[in-house]
Design an enzyme around this catalytic site. Structure first.
Site, short mmCIF file in Angstrom:
data_model
loop_
_atom_site.label_atom_id
_atom_site.label_comp_id
_atom_site.label_asym_id
_atom_site.label_seq_id
_atom_site.Cartn_x
_atom_site.Cartn_y
_atom_site.Cartn_z
N HIS A 115 9.42 6.38 81.01
CA HIS A 115 8.67 7.52 81.54
C HIS A 115 9.11 7.95 82.94
O HIS A 115 8.29 8.22 83.83
CB HIS A 115 7.17 7.23 81.52
CG HIS A 115 6.61 7.06 80.14
ND1 HIS A 115 7.12 7.72 79.05
CD2 HIS A 115 5.59 6.30 79.67
CE1 HIS A 115 6.43 7.38 77.96
NE2 HIS A 115 5.51 6.51 78.31
N HIS A 188 0.80 12.42 77.70
CA HIS A 188 0.51 11.04 77.26
C HIS A 188 -0.99 10.80 77.11
O HIS A 188 -1.52 9.77 77.55
CB HIS A 188 1.13 10.06 78.26
CG HIS A 188 1.48 8.74 77.68
ND1 HIS A 188 0.54 7.88 77.15
CD2 HIS A 188 2.66 8.13 77.52
CE1 HIS A 188 1.15 6.79 76.72
NE2 HIS A 188 2.44 6.91 76.93
N GLU A 320 2.71 11.85 71.19
CA GLU A 320 3.46 12.47 72.29
C GLU A 320 4.63 13.25 71.71
O GLU A 320 5.65 12.68 71.38
CB GLU A 320 3.98 11.39 73.23
CG GLU A 320 2.93 10.41 73.73
CD GLU A 320 3.55 9.05 74.08
OE1 GLU A 320 4.54 9.01 74.81
OE2 GLU A 320 3.04 8.03 73.59
#
Ligand SMILES: *[C@@H]1O[C@H](CO)[C@@H](O)[C@H](O)[C@H]1NC(C)=O
Ligand SMILES: *[C@@H]1O[C@H](CO)[C@@H](O)[C@H](O)[C@H]1NC(C)=O
Length: 355
Positions: A115, A188, A320
């Site tokens: 991420h 998310h 996601e």
């Protein structure tokens, strides 16, 4: 809403001696609301804090997991509700090569990058450009060359918008300004259609519009294969409960599905339908992206959230939408490289009903 810097002036006999202004942007909470449908977002990490929708009897509940205060989001490894980037998901070996140059990234997840690194887009303060309560919130962020190891300047705009009384859309746009760079953004949010504090999501029913996955190794890095799901524990082509094959997959789901192109045109592919028979709440999703990471919050472990509620493993699920994980290291995956002057675009829409 105007974005005024917070300043403190010291006055003596009417003369301003000095003024101290905070260099950082202020962190605020911004509400979007039409009828009974409401969504709260903070510009810290462009994070979705709450989504309130009625159940089949009209009872309102907040159906996203989160913390009781913004501070909770600052030292957080769950990415609750956050907008993740510059590259969402994992990059194997925390590096990639682009035009002959090797880029080393923060290894914040078992030797890999997750991420966007230690301080990705989910841990920065976004600028509030526009807030119209019954319509939309637009946030921007300028990422500098070399930020978390990524090349080139990138200017990102995210718009959260309510469409009618039951649709919530997220429009992400990012311009590469100076160098070719990978961009892959994702929202998310963790959902629990029974209410964020209602327990686990194993009895939710899900149908995923995806016949293939990108299998991963033991550190969750794609092997590069693209495999059919038919007949495996990953097969959600026909609706069934999320938990129905946990005996085969006790760790739960954390995998990228390759979306089947459905419906009319290439722009909005159906992603998934998920419903909870107890409350009657149903969520349907569409996107223009090639993949969706389905995550059953396997890593949650006694996380203290809103109202002091303790989230345990499988307290929520994430869908996601995004490009494929580790695309920068797999030539057979759709490219995420955006050249200067080009833009990255990503649209997703959630539709909530009660059945
Ligand atoms: C959403 O934000 C508004 C404005 O800050 C606040 O009044 C409301 O209580 C918030 N809702 C939730 C569920 O946190
Ligand atoms: C941040 O979280 C880690 C565990 O994830 C914990 O050990 C640490 O004490 C926390 N720091 C603060 C300032 O809360």
């Amino acid at each position: 809403m105007a974005k005024a810097p917070s300043c403190l002036s010291l006055f003596i006999l009417g003369f301003a001696l000095f003024t101290v202004c905070k260099a950082s942007e202020e962190i605020g909470i911004y509400e979007l609301q039409t009828g009974y449908f409401s969504v709260n977002i903070t510009n810290y990490g462009a994070t979705v804090l709450s989504v309130i929708v009625p159940d089949r009897n009209g009872k309102l509940d907040d159906i996203v997991l989160g913390f009781g205060s913004i501070d909770g989001y600052k030292n957080d490894s769950t990415y609750f509700g956050a907008l993740v980037g510059r590259v969402a998901n994992r990059i194997g070996g925390a590096q990639f090569t682009l035009k002959g140059k090797v880029y080393k990234l923060p290894a914040n997840d078992h030797g890999n990058t997750l991420h966007g690194g230690y301080k990705g887009f989910s841990d920065v303060i976004w600028t509030v450009k526009e807030h119209v309560k019954d319509s939309h919130l637009t946030l921007t962020y300028d990422s500098h060359d070399g930020e978390q190891g990524f090349p080139g300047e990138v200017s990102v705009t995210v718009t959260y918008l309510l469409i009618g009384e039951n649709k919530f859309g997220i429009k992400m746009e990012a311009k590469s300004l100076t160098k070719p760079t990978p961009i892959n953004l994702a929202s998310h949010t963790y959902w629990n259609l029974g209410g964020h504090n209602s327990g686990n999501i194993l009895s939710h029913i899900i149908q995923l519009q995806a016949s293939r996955i990108t299998p991963v190794d033991d550190k969750l890095i794609p092997t590069g294969e693209i495999s059919p799901v038919r007949g495996t524990a990953y097969d959600f082509l026909e609706p069934r409960t999320i938990g129905s094959k946990f005996n085969e997959l006790p760790e739960g789901y954390d995998i990228n599905y390759v979306l089947d192109r459905t419906g009319s045109g290439i722009h909005f592919t159906k992603v998934a339908s998920v419903w909870d028979e107890k409350s009657g709440r149903k969520l349907e999703m569409r996107t223009d992206q090639p993949g969706v990471q389905f995550y059953t919050s396997n890593m949650l472990k006694d996380t203290v959230g809103k109202g002091g509620f303790v989230y345990k493993k499988c307290a929520g699920f994430c869908l996601e939408t995004q490009g494929f994980p580790d695309s920068v290291n797999h030539r057979n995956f759709p490219s995420q490289i955006v050249n200067p002057g080009q833009s990255y675009r990503h649209v997703m829409v959630y539709r909530f009903t009660a059945i």
